[in-house]
Design a protein around this motif. Structure first.
Motif, short mmCIF file in Angstrom:
data_model
loop_
_atom_site.label_atom_id
_atom_site.label_comp_id
_atom_site.label_asym_id
_atom_site.label_seq_id
_atom_site.Cartn_x
_atom_site.Cartn_y
_atom_site.Cartn_z
N ALA A 16 48.17 56.32 33.94
CA ALA A 16 47.96 54.91 34.24
C ALA A 16 46.55 54.50 33.85
O ALA A 16 45.58 55.20 34.17
CB ALA A 16 48.18 54.66 35.73
N ALA A 17 46.47 53.38 33.15
CA ALA A 17 45.17 52.90 32.68
C ALA A 17 44.75 51.64 33.42
O ALA A 17 45.58 50.77 33.69
CB ALA A 17 45.24 52.61 31.18
N SER A 18 43.49 51.59 33.75
CA SER A 18 42.95 50.38 34.34
C SER A 18 42.29 49.55 33.25
O SER A 18 42.08 50.02 32.14
CB SER A 18 41.90 50.72 35.41
OG SER A 18 40.79 51.35 34.80
N GLY A 19 41.97 48.32 33.56
CA GLY A 19 41.32 47.47 32.57
C GLY A 19 42.34 46.63 31.82
O GLY A 19 43.54 46.78 31.97
N ARG A 20 41.81 45.78 30.97
CA ARG A 20 42.66 44.86 30.22
C ARG A 20 42.92 45.37 28.82
O ARG A 20 42.33 46.33 28.37
CB ARG A 20 41.99 43.49 30.16
CG ARG A 20 41.83 42.83 31.53
CD ARG A 20 41.08 41.51 31.42
NE ARG A 20 39.68 41.72 31.09
CZ ARG A 20 38.81 40.73 30.96
NH1 ARG A 20 39.22 39.49 31.09
NH2 ARG A 20 37.57 40.98 30.67
#
Length: 125
Positions: A23-27
């Motif tokens: 899972a990646a955070s950020g836009r």
């Protein structure tokens, strides 16, 4: 800045399956090529698979073609690695990594800017 968190590792018997998630955070998740790498004890980190930002293109290590499948869900900011027919030699810590899409589908770890903390996969015979 992108933060990556892997999950889904565990212990299985040879021939079993696991699905890893990252899972990646950020836009702007779709502007990153996502890769999976692994590192076994006493060995160098090695490429496993990578997928383009759109999810339409992927590369695999030759030994994993047909056994591993990489995919991504850009709506969920998540990349997956489905691993089937696991072998003891697949035992390693698996890491996901992110690189700007402009660098292409690279197999070298140095092309990736962001890394997760890793998840352990253990395959017993």
């Amino acid at each position: 800045q992108v933060q990556l968190v892997e999950s889904g590792g565990g212990s299985v018997q040879a021939g079993g399956s696991l699905r890893l998630s990252c899972a990646a955070s950020g836009r702007s998740f779709s502007t990153y090529t996502m890769g999976w790498f692994r590192q076994a004890i006493g060995k160098q980190r090695e490429f496993v698979s990578t997928i383009s930002g759109s999810g339409q293109s992927a590369r695999y290590l030759d030994s994993e073609k047909g056994r591993f499948t990489i995919s991504r869900d850009n709506a969920k900011n998540t990349v997956y690695l489905q691993m089937n027919s696991l072998k003891p030699e697949d035992t390693a810590v698996y890491y996901c990594a992110a690189a700007p899409v402009g660098r292409g589908l690279q197999i070298g770890a140095t092309f990736y800017d962001y890394w997760g903390q890793g998840t352990q996969v253990t395959v017993s015979s």
